[in-house]
Motif scaffolding. Structure first.
Motif, mmCIF file in Angstrom:
data_model
loop_
_atom_site.group_PDB
_atom_site.id
_atom_site.type_symbol
_atom_site.label_atom_id
_atom_site.label_comp_id
_atom_site.label_asym_id
_atom_site.label_seq_id
_atom_site.Cartn_x
_atom_site.Cartn_y
_atom_site.Cartn_z
ATOM 1 N N PHE A 294 0.722 -1.130 0.408
ATOM 2 C CA PHE A 294 -0.314 -0.138 -0.178
ATOM 3 C C PHE A 294 0.321 1.208 0.016
ATOM 4 C CE2 PHE A 294 -3.105 -2.879 0.523
ATOM 5 C CZ PHE A 294 -4.165 -2.673 1.251
ATOM 6 N N GLU A 295 0.426 2.374 -0.643
ATOM 7 C CA GLU A 295 1.270 3.593 -1.348
ATOM 8 C C GLU A 295 0.470 4.279 -0.004
ATOM 9 O OE1 GLU A 295 2.822 6.755 -4.828
ATOM 10 O OE2 GLU A 295 1.755 4.569 -4.675
ATOM 11 N N ARG A 296 1.473 5.335 0.220
ATOM 12 C CA ARG A 296 0.610 6.245 1.716
ATOM 13 C C ARG A 296 1.061 7.600 1.513
ATOM 14 N NH1 ARG A 296 2.097 10.021 5.139
ATOM 15 N NH2 ARG A 296 3.892 9.883 5.342
ATOM 16 N N LYS A 297 0.201 8.743 0.652
ATOM 17 C CA LYS A 297 -0.064 9.932 -0.175
ATOM 18 C C LYS A 297 0.108 11.160 1.210
ATOM 19 C CE LYS A 297 -2.089 7.468 -4.136
ATOM 20 N NZ LYS A 297 -2.768 7.784 -5.103
ATOM 21 N N ASP A 298 0.488 11.861 0.866
ATOM 22 C CA ASP A 298 0.213 12.742 1.622
ATOM 23 C C ASP A 298 -0.953 13.888 2.626
ATOM 24 O OD1 ASP A 298 3.005 13.174 1.277
ATOM 25 O OD2 ASP A 298 2.969 14.909 -0.554
ATOM 26 N N ASP A 299 -2.021 13.389 1.356
ATOM 27 C CA ASP A 299 -3.300 13.533 1.576
ATOM 28 C C ASP A 299 -4.096 12.816 2.966
ATOM 29 O OD1 ASP A 299 -3.775 11.346 0.425
ATOM 30 O OD2 ASP A 299 -5.225 11.599 -1.198
ATOM 31 N N GLY A 300 -3.275 11.293 3.209
ATOM 32 C CA GLY A 300 -3.587 11.023 4.058
ATOM 33 C C GLY A 300 -4.361 9.339 3.966
ATOM 34 N N THR A 301 -4.039 9.407 2.787
ATOM 35 C CA THR A 301 -4.496 7.828 2.547
ATOM 36 C C THR A 301 -3.229 6.906 1.696
ATOM 37 O OG1 THR A 301 -4.320 8.324 -0.235
ATOM 38 C CG2 THR A 301 -6.422 9.402 1.390
ATOM 39 N N ILE A 302 -4.171 5.689 2.075
ATOM 40 C CA ILE A 302 -3.350 4.996 1.367
ATOM 41 C C ILE A 302 -4.187 4.026 0.231
ATOM 42 C CG2 ILE A 302 -1.772 4.419 3.946
ATOM 43 C CD1 ILE A 302 -3.374 1.871 4.082
ATOM 44 N N THR A 303 -3.488 3.488 -0.978
ATOM 45 C CA THR A 303 -3.441 3.321 -2.488
ATOM 46 C C THR A 303 -3.317 1.836 -2.120
ATOM 47 O OG1 THR A 303 -4.488 5.103 -2.747
ATOM 48 C CG2 THR A 303 -4.175 3.323 -4.894
ATOM 49 N N SER A 304 -3.773 0.356 -2.438
ATOM 50 C CA SER A 304 -2.984 -0.461 -3.219
ATOM 51 C C SER A 304 -2.007 -0.637 -3.645
ATOM 52 C CB SER A 304 -4.251 -1.658 -3.259
ATOM 53 O OG SER A 304 -5.386 -1.449 -4.160
ATOM 54 N N VAL A 305 -1.362 -1.595 -4.110
ATOM 55 C CA VAL A 305 -0.287 -1.239 -5.235
ATOM 56 C C VAL A 305 0.114 -2.613 -5.714
ATOM 57 C CG1 VAL A 305 2.051 -0.974 -6.017
ATOM 58 C CG2 VAL A 305 1.203 1.014 -4.937
ATOM 59 N N GLY A 306 -0.683 -3.622 -6.772
ATOM 60 C CA GLY A 306 -0.430 -4.312 -7.296
ATOM 61 C C GLY A 306 -0.155 -5.896 -6.045
ATOM 62 N N GLY A 307 0.553 -7.374 -6.670
ATOM 63 C CA GLY A 307 0.158 -8.667 -5.779
ATOM 64 C C GLY A 307 -0.893 -8.962 -5.302
ATOM 65 N N MET A 308 -0.923 -9.667 -4.325
ATOM 66 C CA MET A 308 -2.772 -10.041 -4.415
ATOM 67 C C MET A 308 -1.763 -10.768 -2.427
ATOM 68 S SD MET A 308 -5.668 -11.704 -4.318
ATOM 69 C CE MET A 308 -5.384 -11.774 -6.008
ATOM 70 N N GLY A 309 -2.164 -9.795 -1.757
ATOM 71 C CA GLY A 309 -1.698 -9.776 -0.176
ATOM 72 C C GLY A 309 -2.724 -9.102 0.653
ATOM 73 N N LEU A 310 -1.788 -9.165 1.450
ATOM 74 C CA LEU A 310 -2.734 -8.124 2.812
ATOM 75 C C LEU A 310 -2.463 -7.319 4.019
ATOM 76 C CD1 LEU A 310 -5.950 -8.649 4.537
ATOM 77 C CD2 LEU A 310 -4.902 -9.990 5.921
ATOM 78 N N LEU A 311 -2.632 -6.093 3.834
ATOM 79 C CA LEU A 311 -2.051 -5.026 5.112
ATOM 80 C C LEU A 311 -2.822 -5.555 6.415
ATOM 81 C CD1 LEU A 311 0.467 -3.167 5.091
ATOM 82 C CD2 LEU A 311 -1.805 -1.786 4.970
ATOM 83 N N GLN A 444 -7.553 -0.895 -7.902
ATOM 84 C CA GLN A 444 -6.765 0.227 -6.970
ATOM 85 C C GLN A 444 -7.137 0.513 -6.049
ATOM 86 O OE1 GLN A 444 -5.432 2.014 -10.149
ATOM 87 N NE2 GLN A 444 -3.058 1.223 -10.102
ATOM 88 N N VAL A 445 -7.940 0.314 -4.860
ATOM 89 C CA VAL A 445 -8.543 0.990 -4.082
ATOM 90 C C VAL A 445 -7.865 1.981 -2.791
ATOM 91 C CG1 VAL A 445 -10.265 0.340 -2.231
ATOM 92 C CG2 VAL A 445 -10.268 -1.308 -4.346
ATOM 93 N N THR A 446 -8.564 2.753 -2.490
ATOM 94 C CA THR A 446 -8.183 4.210 -1.267
ATOM 95 C C THR A 446 -8.510 3.442 0.032
ATOM 96 O OG1 THR A 446 -7.098 5.475 -3.304
ATOM 97 C CG2 THR A 446 -7.166 6.182 -1.354
ATOM 98 N N PHE A 447 -8.219 3.860 1.244
ATOM 99 C CA PHE A 447 -8.709 3.866 2.208
ATOM 100 C C PHE A 447 -8.068 5.114 3.272
ATOM 101 C CE2 PHE A 447 -8.372 -0.538 1.120
ATOM 102 C CZ PHE A 447 -9.871 -1.150 1.251
ATOM 103 N N ARG A 448 -8.716 5.443 3.854
ATOM 104 C CA ARG A 448 -7.910 6.496 5.067
ATOM 105 C C ARG A 448 -9.166 6.117 6.292
ATOM 106 N NH1 ARG A 448 -8.372 12.565 2.676
ATOM 107 N NH2 ARG A 448 -7.667 12.814 4.323
ATOM 108 N N ASP A 449 -8.524 6.749 7.008
ATOM 109 C CA ASP A 449 -9.270 7.316 8.912
ATOM 110 C C ASP A 449 -9.849 5.567 9.499
ATOM 111 O OD1 ASP A 449 -8.640 9.669 8.666
ATOM 112 O OD2 ASP A 449 -10.418 10.455 8.004
ATOM 113 N N ILE A 450 -8.702 4.867 9.330
ATOM 114 C CA ILE A 450 -9.088 3.646 9.904
ATOM 115 C C ILE A 450 -9.422 3.661 11.304
ATOM 116 C CG2 ILE A 450 -8.864 1.024 10.191
ATOM 117 C CD1 ILE A 450 -6.950 1.156 7.673
#
Length: 467
Positions: A294-311, A444-450
């Motif tokens: 997952f790639e973290r961005k300056d807007d406080g989000t993380i976006t999935s990148v490639g693979g078939m995994g789990l964070l 590619q799905v983006t998450f924030r504020d978990i």
């Protein structure tokens, strides 16, 4: 606005593998046409600006701004200062009424009754600035607005802390919004009955009197148990506000929520602890299992990148809790895939979560038991409720996943869409980790504020949910 047109049969590949993931970047503050064209056509808004007390010279600017926003976003805007417009028949023509810096007692008893009936029938309310300085002797209006005006210091710059990044009124904003306005103090704090979207940092300006907890924008999913929606923006005193792209977007988001063109969880929220708050320090507590990242961005989000995994969140397992998180799919191909996993043991193998936990799906294009809101492979969501609550690709959604013993309930944007009780000892929900899935290079799905709120342990046979 609605998801029905987006629900198609999934390809064979979409039904395979772990579950689902993906999402896009935050919208730009100068964009005034979010959400594409799948919203219901024909919304109509009434802007009401009658004053019986102080009159703001920014009212014409506010009316003009709402009309411009309506023209750009396919809703019709009428404006009036005639309280005679508040009849049952006339109000039924409108999806929301914007109270634009109204002041004092502006409606008579019959007009009040008509507006109350309108809200109780599902109408929308938008209060701007001095709308909180209105109708002090009408208790229903006070509950609808959320709080009454008390005082204000001189116009000055201040820092606004954005608390909700999924609501369309604040989704375009960063963690702190710096702006100049006339900052109201309120007679009461609406936090226990409304979802606070933004609050003032009282240390950033002079004259705040609410003891450090100073909401300045909020929403309500209902008032007195009615289906009516309410949004209040405390800013908007100055003419300059209505030329400011960020404030215009703030106002637009509130109107879109009130008319039902965008969905959001506007139930009160207190007592949650952040698991991921957008910072690198909070992300360091999560561990990647399997390929991708997952790639973290300056807007406080993380976006999935490639693979078939789990964070997955490593520090602890959870037993009885409410998990909330915001997610968004990219909106490009409308077929991004991801999911949230619950109740699995620690492992560096993502398939451990698949085989021992439960996935709450994100992918509106799959079969019912594997689509958005489903307990993946076990129970479909209530699709009619889900479709009504779901925002389209490119817009934020909020899940609440509530686990009490073996009882799992799922809310989407404040609407309950699934209720499932586990009976498989190998997949017990009573203790386990939390994770989010990265599904593959094309997803590619983006998450924030978990965030999470731990609940009292559920007793066997006594598992209940809801709010």
């Amino acid at each position: 606005m609605r998801a029905t047109a987006r629900l198609i049969t999934a390809t064979a590949a979409a039904a395979l593998l772990i579950g689902c993931v993906s999402g896009p970047a935050a919208s730009k503050p100068d964009s005034e046409s979010p959400g594409g064209k799948d919203k219901k056509a024909g919304e109509r808004v009434l802007v009401f600006s009658k004053t019986a007390g102080f009159r703001h010279d920014s009212i014409p600017d506010g009316i003009a701004a709402v009309k411009q926003l309506g023209a750009a976003n396919d809703f019709t805007v009428d404006a009036t200062e005639d309280a005679g417009a508040f009849t049952v028949k006339n109000l039924a023509r409108y999806d929301a009424v914007v109270w634009m810096s109204t002041t004092g007692d502006v409606l008579n008893g019959k007009q009040q009754s008509a507006f109350e009936s309108y809200i109780r029938a599902g109408g929308g309310y938008v209060g701007v600035h001095a709308a909180a300085d209105t109708e002090y002797d009408w208790p229903f209006y006070g509950r609808l607005a959320g709080a009454y005006f008390q005082s204000h210091p001189a116009i000055q710059g201040a820092k606004v802390d954005v608390e909700d990044h999924a609501h369309p009124a604040t989704a375009h904003l960063g963690p702190v919004w710096e702006r100049t306005d006339e900052w109201y103090n309120y007679r009461s704090n609406p936090r226990d009955r409304a979802r606070v979207l933004a609050s003032l940092d009282e240390s950033s300006y002079s004259g705040g009197s609410m003891g450090g907890d100073h909401p300045i924008a909020w929403c309500q999913a209902s008032v007195d148990g009615t289906p009516g929606r309410s949004f209040y923006a405390g800013g908007g005193h100055t003419k300059e506000s209505y030329a400011d792209p960020a404030f215009r977007r703030h106002l637009l988001g509130g109107i879109r929520y009130a008319i039902g063109a965008a969905q959001a969880d506007c139930r009160p929220e207190q007592g949650y602890t952040p698991l991921f708050d957008g910072t690198a320090d909070s992300l360091a507590k999560w561990k990647q299992a399997g390929p991708g990242s997952f790639e973290r961005k300056d807007d406080g989000t993380i976006t999935s990148v490639g693979g078939m995994g789990l964070l997955w969140y490593q520090p602890k397992q959870f037993a009885s809790y409410s998990l909330k998180l915001d997610w968004k799919i990219s909106g490009t191909d409308k077929d991004d895939n991801s999911g949230i996993f619950l109740g699995f043991p620690p492992s560096d193998d993502p398939w451990t979560a698949v085989n021992n936990g439960y996935e709450i799906q994100i992918d509106a294009t799959d079969v019912p038991e594997k689509t958005t809101g489903s307990v993946y492979g076990f129970k479909s969501a209530d699709l009619a409720a889900r479709d009504k609550a779901l925002n389209p690709p490119g817009e934020w959604n909020t899940y609440e996943l509530r686990v009490e013993g073996e009882h799992l309930q799922i809310w989407l944007n404040g609407v309950k869409i699934n209720d499932y009780t586990n009976t498989d000892p190998a997949r017990s929900l009573r203790d386990g980790h939390i994770g989010i899935q990265n599904h593959g290079a094309d997803d590619q799905v983006t998450f924030r504020d978990i965030r999470v709120k731990e609940l009292p342990a559920a007793k066997a046979g006594k598992e209940t949910g809801g709010r």
